[in-house]
Write an enzyme that holds these catalytic residues in place. Sequence first.
Site, short mmCIF file in Angstrom:
data_model
loop_
_atom_site.label_atom_id
_atom_site.label_comp_id
_atom_site.label_asym_id
_atom_site.label_seq_id
_atom_site.Cartn_x
_atom_site.Cartn_y
_atom_site.Cartn_z
CB SER A 8 -0.88 0.01 1.24
OG SER A 8 -1.35 1.33 1.47
CG HIS A 31 -3.78 -1.78 -1.29
ND1 HIS A 31 -4.82 -2.66 -1.45
CD2 HIS A 31 -4.14 -0.96 -0.28
CE1 HIS A 31 -5.77 -2.39 -0.57
NE2 HIS A 31 -5.39 -1.35 0.17
CG HIS A 64 -9.10 -0.69 0.15
ND1 HIS A 64 -8.42 -0.78 1.36
CD2 HIS A 64 -10.42 -0.89 0.44
CE1 HIS A 64 -9.30 -1.04 2.32
NE2 HIS A 64 -10.51 -1.09 1.81
CG MET A 135 -10.95 -3.73 5.89
SD MET A 135 -9.52 -3.17 4.94
CE MET A 135 -8.64 -2.15 6.13
N GLY A 140 -8.87 3.42 7.49
CA GLY A 140 -8.71 4.88 7.60
C GLY A 140 -7.28 5.34 7.70
CG PHE A 141 -5.83 6.75 10.12
CD1 PHE A 141 -5.47 8.02 9.68
CD2 PHE A 141 -7.07 6.57 10.69
CE1 PHE A 141 -6.34 9.09 9.84
CE2 PHE A 141 -7.95 7.63 10.86
CZ PHE A 141 -7.58 8.90 10.42
N GLY A 143 -0.37 2.03 9.55
CA GLY A 143 0.42 1.96 10.78
C GLY A 143 -0.34 1.57 12.02
CG ASP A 173 -5.62 -3.23 3.64
OD1 ASP A 173 -4.53 -2.87 4.13
OD2 ASP A 173 -6.37 -2.47 3.00
N GLY A 174 -4.14 -4.42 6.70
CA GLY A 174 -4.10 -3.72 7.98
C GLY A 174 -3.18 -4.39 8.98
CB SER A 196 3.56 1.20 8.13
OG SER A 196 2.80 0.19 8.73
C1 DX5 Z 1 -6.05 1.22 5.98
C2 DX5 Z 1 -5.68 0.91 4.56
C3 DX5 Z 1 -4.50 0.06 4.43
C4 DX5 Z 1 -3.24 0.67 4.99
C5 DX5 Z 1 -2.40 -0.44 5.48
O1 DX5 Z 1 -7.30 1.80 6.03
O2 DX5 Z 1 -6.75 0.26 3.90
O3 DX5 Z 1 -4.30 -0.36 3.09
O4 DX5 Z 1 -2.51 1.38 4.07
O5 DX5 Z 1 -1.32 0.10 6.15
P1 DX5 Z 1 -0.54 -0.77 7.22
O6 DX5 Z 1 0.03 -1.95 6.49
O7 DX5 Z 1 0.48 0.15 7.75
O8 DX5 Z 1 -1.54 -1.20 8.25
ZN ZN Z 2 -6.24 -0.64 1.94
#
Ligand code: DX5
Ligand code: ZN
Length: 220
Positions: A8, A31, A64, A135, A140-141, A143, A173-174, A196
């Site tokens: 991502s 991604h 996504h 998920m 949303g974020f 890390g 993902d996440g 991350s």
């Molecule tokens: C979160 C995103 C993810 C995010 C994953 O809402 O959908 O794709 O970028 O980041 P990491 O791998 O740092 O959790």
């Molecule tokens: Zn994502």
Amino acid sequence: MGIQITPSILNADFARLGEEVARIPGADWVHVDVMDNHFVPNLTLGPTMVEALVRSTDLPIDAHLMIEDADRNAAAYVEAGAASVTFHVEAARAPVRLAREIRAGGARASMALRPATPIEPYEELLPELDMLLIMTVEPGFGGQRFLDLCLPKIRAARAMLDRHGIETWLQVDGGVSLETIERCAAAGADTFVAGSAVYSADDPDRMVAELRAAAEAARA
Ligand code: DX5
Ligand code: ZN
């Protein structure tokens, strides 16, 4: 289906996205997290940027969509050239119609579930999907900490796919990292998003290879 690693770019340098994508030649997909500040409390990029990313790399783009009213808004990402388009089932009124429209537009159709959304109501829908995204953080974020409470849902989804004998990919993902990827692979995931973990590594492409090796070992 073999293991696929899908970095991502959410935690990459947004001022130099083309160069950032060029740092992960060993990845299977890129991604791209699309956020509208309504479905999730964060705002990222839209179809124009996706189109620019498609032009900037030979890797396929995995969009996504963390956006409201997916039924109306997803088509723009198919038109922008994303090879896979993931909508959230919580933001879609007619997921079957939407998946069919995405496929008809020439992209792979994928549906995502937030951590609190169960898989069971959607079992009959799985043949309509090229990929299911589970998920493993609240979207949303980047890390955030991996949510182990999602592992039983990954196992349940894997059992459903096997029972139906369908080829739908199972993406997580996440919070995916060298510390957590083995659990996901052992639970049955085959497609791994890592943000991350990849972009905070000194050598992102080497991290892609390490994640792949860890997932392959856990699946074997
Ligand atoms: C979160 C995103 C993810 C995010 C994953 O809402 O959908 O794709 O970028 O980041 P990491 O791998 O740092 O959790
Ligand atoms: Zn994502």
